[in-house]
Design a protein around this motif. Structure first.
Motif, PDB file in Angstrom:
ATOM      1  N   TRP A 189      11.653  -1.467  -5.571  1.00  0.00           N
ATOM      2  CA  TRP A 189      10.472  -1.968  -4.805  1.00  0.00           C
ATOM      3  C   TRP A 189       9.863  -3.254  -5.205  1.00  0.00           C
ATOM      4  O   TRP A 189       8.656  -3.448  -4.498  1.00  0.00           O
ATOM      5  CB  TRP A 189       9.547  -0.988  -4.666  1.00  0.00           C
ATOM      6  CG  TRP A 189       9.275  -0.036  -5.778  1.00  0.00           C
ATOM      7  CD1 TRP A 189       9.926   1.077  -6.276  1.00  0.00           C
ATOM      8  CD2 TRP A 189       8.033  -0.259  -6.601  1.00  0.00           C
ATOM      9  NE1 TRP A 189       9.108   1.665  -7.552  1.00  0.00           N
ATOM     10  CE2 TRP A 189       8.061   0.624  -7.720  1.00  0.00           C
ATOM     11  CE3 TRP A 189       7.108  -1.444  -6.913  1.00  0.00           C
ATOM     12  CZ2 TRP A 189       7.215   0.651  -8.694  1.00  0.00           C
ATOM     13  CZ3 TRP A 189       6.126  -1.363  -7.821  1.00  0.00           C
ATOM     14  CH2 TRP A 189       6.281  -0.201  -8.517  1.00  0.00           C
ATOM     15  N   ASP A 224       7.403  -3.100  -2.277  1.00  0.00           N
ATOM     16  CA  ASP A 224       7.727  -2.574  -0.906  1.00  0.00           C
ATOM     17  C   ASP A 224       6.940  -1.361  -0.893  1.00  0.00           C
ATOM     18  O   ASP A 224       7.379  -0.268  -1.334  1.00  0.00           O
ATOM     19  CB  ASP A 224       9.293  -2.239  -1.235  1.00  0.00           C
ATOM     20  CG  ASP A 224       9.683  -1.547   0.083  1.00  0.00           C
ATOM     21  OD1 ASP A 224       9.083  -1.360   1.312  1.00  0.00           O
ATOM     22  OD2 ASP A 224      10.912  -1.081   0.174  1.00  0.00           O
ATOM     23  N   ASP A 253       7.889   2.313  -0.309  1.00  0.00           N
ATOM     24  CA  ASP A 253       8.592   3.070  -1.182  1.00  0.00           C
ATOM     25  C   ASP A 253       7.540   3.887  -1.598  1.00  0.00           C
ATOM     26  O   ASP A 253       6.540   3.458  -2.026  1.00  0.00           O
ATOM     27  CB  ASP A 253       9.179   2.042  -2.374  1.00  0.00           C
ATOM     28  CG  ASP A 253       9.869   2.851  -3.066  1.00  0.00           C
ATOM     29  OD1 ASP A 253       9.366   3.675  -4.039  1.00  0.00           O
ATOM     30  OD2 ASP A 253      11.156   2.883  -3.400  1.00  0.00           O
TER      31      ASP A 253
END
Length: 485
Positions: A158, A170, A173
């Motif tokens: 991520w 990210d 996630d």
């Protein structure tokens, strides 16, 4: 300087003799974000108090650390209080590669250049004792590529690499969401800050932002959670899209179009600012127009401090700091400068802090054309008429009796004029060029016989005192002449 001191004395006297409705103290203002005003600074660029944390400091290199620290902010809290701000925003305070704190290395550590955990707690405590809240930025994206999470293999899935060499998370996630939420909540748990401003939120899912806000408020239900960028999430206050450009285009010169101003004058918790830490300084806009920046700033700040919303001013604006972009727009603040603009901001702020109507009251725009704005701020207890003459000439405007009512007085607190009802029933205000005036609306009391009687009594007592002193001196002189024979 004499004029500004006279203005302060006049306002103090006005308040003292009861012309202004019952006041709301700044100490009680933390009830709502709408009552706040924020002074936005960068710790490194403010004031260097502690030399022990000056690691590889270089004040000659604009992009290097300059030495400002938490205790330096403590040292200059009186400066912030003098201007009337109820909150101070410190920017990011986490371990970082850059002086502005944006390239975060570790959410769990404070930047050593800024100071220790105890010193940050001291800053928060000292500020709160002066009724000043403390806000800290929490960057969610564009952090350092050397961030401790970026080198953790368990988190590699991520970590998103950006073109400018930074990394982001990210936040679709679940593991990334939990890590960010824990880091933010842990900080709020450890430091009793009054606000957390989430930065780098562009493109982040609204549902996650709301979840993060909820968790932060669960930890501290009095915490303000703010946004540096426009967002549909449940922030306590955020910036409206296009607002900064609108203010710049109104106040960088005189006689400019003011038609867009009302759309940002809403009851919603909108941050009102003319520039920010990350943008071009408004002073640069004024200089490009060959205008005198302090006067431009007076016009802008009088408007920001009297509009609905949460006014935010970037550090250095009180001395008209210039600069197109960082680091040129982030100079070390010079405290040894003329205080005229500082005092003006403090004077207008004192009205706002003492008036619930100016902070949270109803707003009605009475006139708005080509630089002249006249608007009413009111609640059940008090009414103000604010006149902003951002034009190149003296302007007049008739306020209808339907707005003010009959037998009223409008007392201007900066220029000292008193407006009374004319034969046609209206109230005519006349405002010189590039002047902001605040009129307090009161009942017309006519001649104050009690005041005149008290004044006459003081005069009689004073003259009696002079006579007695003269008589005593004459008697003493006669006795000295008698004894000398």
């Amino acid at each position: 300087m004499k004029k500004e001191k006279w203005i302060r004395a006049t306002m103090a006297l006005t308040i003292l003799i009861g012309l202004i409705a019952p006041l709301t103290t700044q100490a009680a203002s933390r009830e709502s974000i709408q009552n706040e005003s924020i002074y936005d600074l960068l710790v490194d660029r403010y004031f260097n108090k502690t030399i022990e944390n000056d690691f590889e400091v270089n004040t000659r290199e604009p992009s290097a650390f300059a030495g400002g620290d938490f205790m330096g902010v403590v040292e200059k809290l009186d400066h912030i209080q003098e201007m009337g701000f109820s909150m101070v925003s410190l920017g990011p305070v986490f371990s970082t590669e850059t002086y502005d704190g944006k390239r975060v290395l570790d959410y769990g550590q404070l930047e050593r250049h800024f100071g220790t955990s105890e010193e940050l707690k001291t800053l928060i405590d000292k500020a709160n004792k002066k009724n000043i809240g403390v806000v800290v930025d929490f960057p969610l994206q564009q952090v350092s590529s050397k961030h401790i999470w970026a080198s953790d293999q368990d988190k590699a899935s991520w970590v998103i690499s950006n073109e400018n060499g930074t990394v982001s998370w990210d936040l679709t996630d679940k593991n990334a969401q939990q890590a960010v939420e824990k880091a933010a909540v842990d900080f709020v748990k450890q430091y009793n800050v009054d606000g957390l401003r989430l930065t780098g939120i562009d493109g982040i899912d609204k549902a996650f932002l709301n979840s993060l806000i909820d968790k932060l408020k669960t930890e501290n239900d009095k915490l303000y959670v703010l946004a540096l960028e426009p967002s549909d999430a449940n922030f306590d206050a955020q910036v409206a899209s296009g607002q900064e450009d609108m203010y710049r285009n109104i106040f960088k010169n005189v006689d400019l179009d003011t038609a867009k101003l009302p759309q940002f004058s809403t009851d919603q918790p909108v941050i009102q600012q003319i520039d920010s830490i990350n943008t071009k300084r408004f002073t640069a806009n004024a200089a490009e127009e060959n205008m005198f920046p302090p006067t431009r700033w007076k016009m802008a700040m009088a408007t920001l401090l009297s509009m609905p919303g949460i006014p935010v001013m970037t550090y250095g604006s009180e001395i008209a700091v210039n600069g197109d972009k960082p680091p040129a727009s982030h100079p070390i603040l010079d405290f040894n400068t003329d205080e005229e603009l500082i005092e003006f901001i403090g004077d207008v702020h004192s009205l706002r802090n003492d008036s619930a109507a100016l902070r949270t009251g109803k707003m009605d725009m009475l006139y708005n054309e080509a630089g002249l704005m006249v608007y009413e701020r009111s609640n059940n207890e008090e009414t103000w008429i604010v006149a902003i003459n951002n034009t190149g000439g003296t302007q007049s405007f008739d306020i209808p009796r339907e707005v003010i009512g009959d037998k009223k007085e409008l007392r201007g607190l900066f220029e000292g004029d008193i407006l009374r009802q004319r034969d046609d029933g209206n109230y005519r205000l006349v405002v010189d060029r590039e002047i902001a005036e605040f009129y307090n609306v009161t009942n017309h009391k006519g001649i104050n016989k009690g005041y005149l009687a008290a004044l006459a009594l003081v005069y009689i007592l004073f003259m009696t005192f002079i006579y007695l002193v003269w008589r005593k001196g004459k008697q003493r002189k006669a006795e000295e002449m008698k004894n000398s024979r």
